[in-house]
Design an enzyme around this catalytic site. Structure first.
Site, PDB file in Angstrom:
ATOM      1  N   ASP A  17       0.877  -1.163   0.000  1.00 22.97           N
ATOM      2  CA  ASP A  17       0.000   0.000   0.000  1.00 22.97           C
ATOM      3  C   ASP A  17       0.920   1.220   0.000  1.00 22.97           C
ATOM      4  O   ASP A  17       2.049   1.150   0.484  1.00 22.97           O
ATOM      5  CB  ASP A  17      -0.881  -0.034   1.258  1.00 22.97           C
ATOM      6  CG  ASP A  17      -1.654   1.248   1.444  1.00 22.97           C
ATOM      7  OD1 ASP A  17      -2.443   1.606   0.554  1.00 22.97           O
ATOM      8  OD2 ASP A  17      -1.437   1.911   2.481  1.00 22.97           O
ATOM      9  N   ASP A  19       0.065   4.970   0.951  1.00 23.93           N
ATOM     10  CA  ASP A  19      -0.079   5.948   2.037  1.00 23.93           C
ATOM     11  C   ASP A  19      -0.210   5.264   3.392  1.00 23.93           C
ATOM     12  O   ASP A  19      -1.094   4.444   3.598  1.00 23.93           O
ATOM     13  CB  ASP A  19      -1.294   6.837   1.773  1.00 23.93           C
ATOM     14  CG  ASP A  19      -1.174   7.564   0.439  1.00 23.93           C
ATOM     15  OD1 ASP A  19      -0.075   8.044   0.131  1.00 23.93           O
ATOM     16  OD2 ASP A  19      -2.174   7.636  -0.286  1.00 23.93           O
ATOM     17  N   ASP A  25       1.187   9.255   5.463  1.00 18.80           N
ATOM     18  CA  ASP A  25      -0.142   9.517   4.907  1.00 18.80           C
ATOM     19  C   ASP A  25      -0.472  11.002   5.004  1.00 18.80           C
ATOM     20  O   ASP A  25      -0.667  11.534   6.091  1.00 18.80           O
ATOM     21  CB  ASP A  25      -1.194   8.686   5.638  1.00 18.80           C
ATOM     22  CG  ASP A  25      -2.564   8.775   5.000  1.00 18.80           C
ATOM     23  OD1 ASP A  25      -2.696   9.369   3.909  1.00 18.80           O
ATOM     24  OD2 ASP A  25      -3.515   8.234   5.592  1.00 18.80           O
ATOM     25  N   ASN A  60      -5.566   2.898  -3.262  1.00 23.69           N
ATOM     26  CA  ASN A  60      -6.832   3.602  -3.482  1.00 23.69           C
ATOM     27  C   ASN A  60      -6.536   5.094  -3.518  1.00 23.69           C
ATOM     28  O   ASN A  60      -5.851   5.604  -2.627  1.00 23.69           O
ATOM     29  CB  ASN A  60      -7.819   3.340  -2.336  1.00 23.69           C
ATOM     30  CG  ASN A  60      -8.399   1.949  -2.347  1.00 23.69           C
ATOM     31  OD1 ASN A  60      -8.285   1.207  -3.309  1.00 23.69           O
ATOM     32  ND2 ASN A  60      -9.046   1.596  -1.242  1.00 23.69           N
ATOM     33  N   ARG A  66     -13.432  12.196  -6.099  1.00 20.61           N
ATOM     34  CA  ARG A  66     -14.009  13.286  -5.307  1.00 20.61           C
ATOM     35  C   ARG A  66     -13.719  14.671  -5.897  1.00 20.61           C
ATOM     36  O   ARG A  66     -14.203  15.676  -5.388  1.00 20.61           O
ATOM     37  CB  ARG A  66     -13.481  13.231  -3.878  1.00 20.61           C
ATOM     38  CG  ARG A  66     -13.837  11.972  -3.124  1.00 20.61           C
ATOM     39  CD  ARG A  66     -13.062  11.893  -1.797  1.00 20.61           C
ATOM     40  NE  ARG A  66     -13.034  10.570  -1.241  1.00 20.61           N
ATOM     41  CZ  ARG A  66     -13.860  10.108  -0.325  1.00 20.61           C
ATOM     42  NH1 ARG A  66     -14.817  10.873   0.140  1.00 20.61           N
ATOM     43  NH2 ARG A  66     -13.742   8.882   0.123  1.00 20.61           N
ATOM     44  N   HIS A  96     -11.466   5.397  -8.054  1.00 16.19           N
ATOM     45  CA  HIS A  96     -12.899   5.451  -7.733  1.00 16.19           C
ATOM     46  C   HIS A  96     -13.162   5.831  -6.283  1.00 16.19           C
ATOM     47  O   HIS A  96     -12.310   5.669  -5.423  1.00 16.19           O
ATOM     48  CB  HIS A  96     -13.540   4.099  -8.043  1.00 16.19           C
ATOM     49  CG  HIS A  96     -13.312   3.669  -9.456  1.00 16.19           C
ATOM     50  ND1 HIS A  96     -12.436   2.666  -9.785  1.00 16.19           N
ATOM     51  CD2 HIS A  96     -13.817   4.144 -10.615  1.00 16.19           C
ATOM     52  CE1 HIS A  96     -12.423   2.522 -11.096  1.00 16.19           C
ATOM     53  NE2 HIS A  96     -13.246   3.408 -11.631  1.00 16.19           N
ATOM     54  N   CYS A 104     -11.997  -2.672  -8.255  1.00 14.07           N
ATOM     55  CA  CYS A 104     -10.580  -2.452  -7.957  1.00 14.07           C
ATOM     56  C   CYS A 104     -10.342  -1.802  -6.600  1.00 14.07           C
ATOM     57  O   CYS A 104      -9.250  -1.932  -6.042  1.00 14.07           O
ATOM     58  CB  CYS A 104      -9.906  -1.643  -9.064  1.00 14.07           C
ATOM     59  SG  CYS A 104     -10.635  -0.044  -9.476  1.00 14.07           S
ATOM     60  N   ARG A 105     -11.307  -1.121  -6.057  1.00 14.14           N
ATOM     61  CA  ARG A 105     -11.089  -0.420  -4.790  1.00 14.14           C
ATOM     62  C   ARG A 105     -10.963  -1.405  -3.636  1.00 14.14           C
ATOM     63  O   ARG A 105     -11.833  -2.235  -3.403  1.00 14.14           O
ATOM     64  CB  ARG A 105     -12.243   0.550  -4.524  1.00 14.14           C
ATOM     65  CG  ARG A 105     -12.041   1.367  -3.257  1.00 14.14           C
ATOM     66  CD  ARG A 105     -13.137   2.413  -3.075  1.00 14.14           C
ATOM     67  NE  ARG A 105     -13.021   3.034  -1.788  1.00 14.14           N
ATOM     68  CZ  ARG A 105     -12.137   3.980  -1.477  1.00 14.14           C
ATOM     69  NH1 ARG A 105     -11.297   4.412  -2.382  1.00 14.14           N
ATOM     70  NH2 ARG A 105     -12.077   4.484  -0.265  1.00 14.14           N
TER      71      ARG A 105
END
Length: 182
Positions: A17, A19, A25, A60, A66, A96, A104-105
């Site tokens: 991952d 962040d 993050d 993600n 957004r 997304h 995919c999220r």
């Protein structure tokens, strides 16, 4: 009654991952200058590469959906991550939002499956390391092994639900490379 033998390590790739796992993050970060590695992260990724394994990032990035970020800003931040860590073999990003219903999220398996495909390995030969429950849930949904490395933002119930928890990224990489428990 037979007792199980030692766990055989068949790991062929490690997915991270972004962040909170590789880099600090910064919510909806679109500024490459704000990218800072997590403590020990550069060394942990180097150890995976020194073992001859490909690496990828699965991330993600709902800021795109957004309207907070655009794909170019995310790509610029990802390029900065590559500058700090060395180039990853694959980047898989979900643009997304949480309510878009995409496959995919994370916690859905799409990013993990796509990264495994790009790296030419089976999902069951992959370890996914992340800082929240969605990371390990995506790994499990894809048939991969997930290791949670909690941070102060990781919820207690995510830690409790995770099959494997490591105290830091170095320990998670140790567990991944040796096939041992985190």
């Amino acid at each position: 009654m037979d007792t199980p033998g030692p766990r055989v390590c068949r790991i062929k790739a490690v997915l991270f991952d972004r962040d909170g796992t590789l880099v600090v993050d910064v919510p909806y970060n679109g500024d490459p200058d704000a990218v800072a590695p997590m403590p020990g992260a550069v060394q942990a990724v180097a150890r995976v590469r020194d073992a001859g394994l490909p690496t990828a990032v699965v991330s993600n990035q709902s800021g795109i959906a957004r309207g907070i970020l655009d794909a170019e800003r995310v790509a610029a931040v990802n390029a900065r991550v590559d500058e700090i860590f060395g180039a990853f073999d694959a980047w898989c990003v979900c643009p997304h939002g949480p309510d878009d219903g995409c496959g995919c999220r994370k916690p859905r398996p799409g990013l993990v499956l796509e990264a495994a495909r790009r790296l030419g390995v089976a999902p069951e030969d992959v370890v996914v390391i992340g800082d929240i429950g969605a990371d390990v849930a995506a790994a499990e949904a894809a048939g991969a092994r997930g290791i949670l490395v909690p941070t102060p933002i990781t919820r207690r119930e995510e830690v409790t639900a995770a099959a494997e928890v490591a105290p830091d990224l170095a320990a998670a990489v140790d567990a991944a490379l040796t096939g041992g428990a985190a």
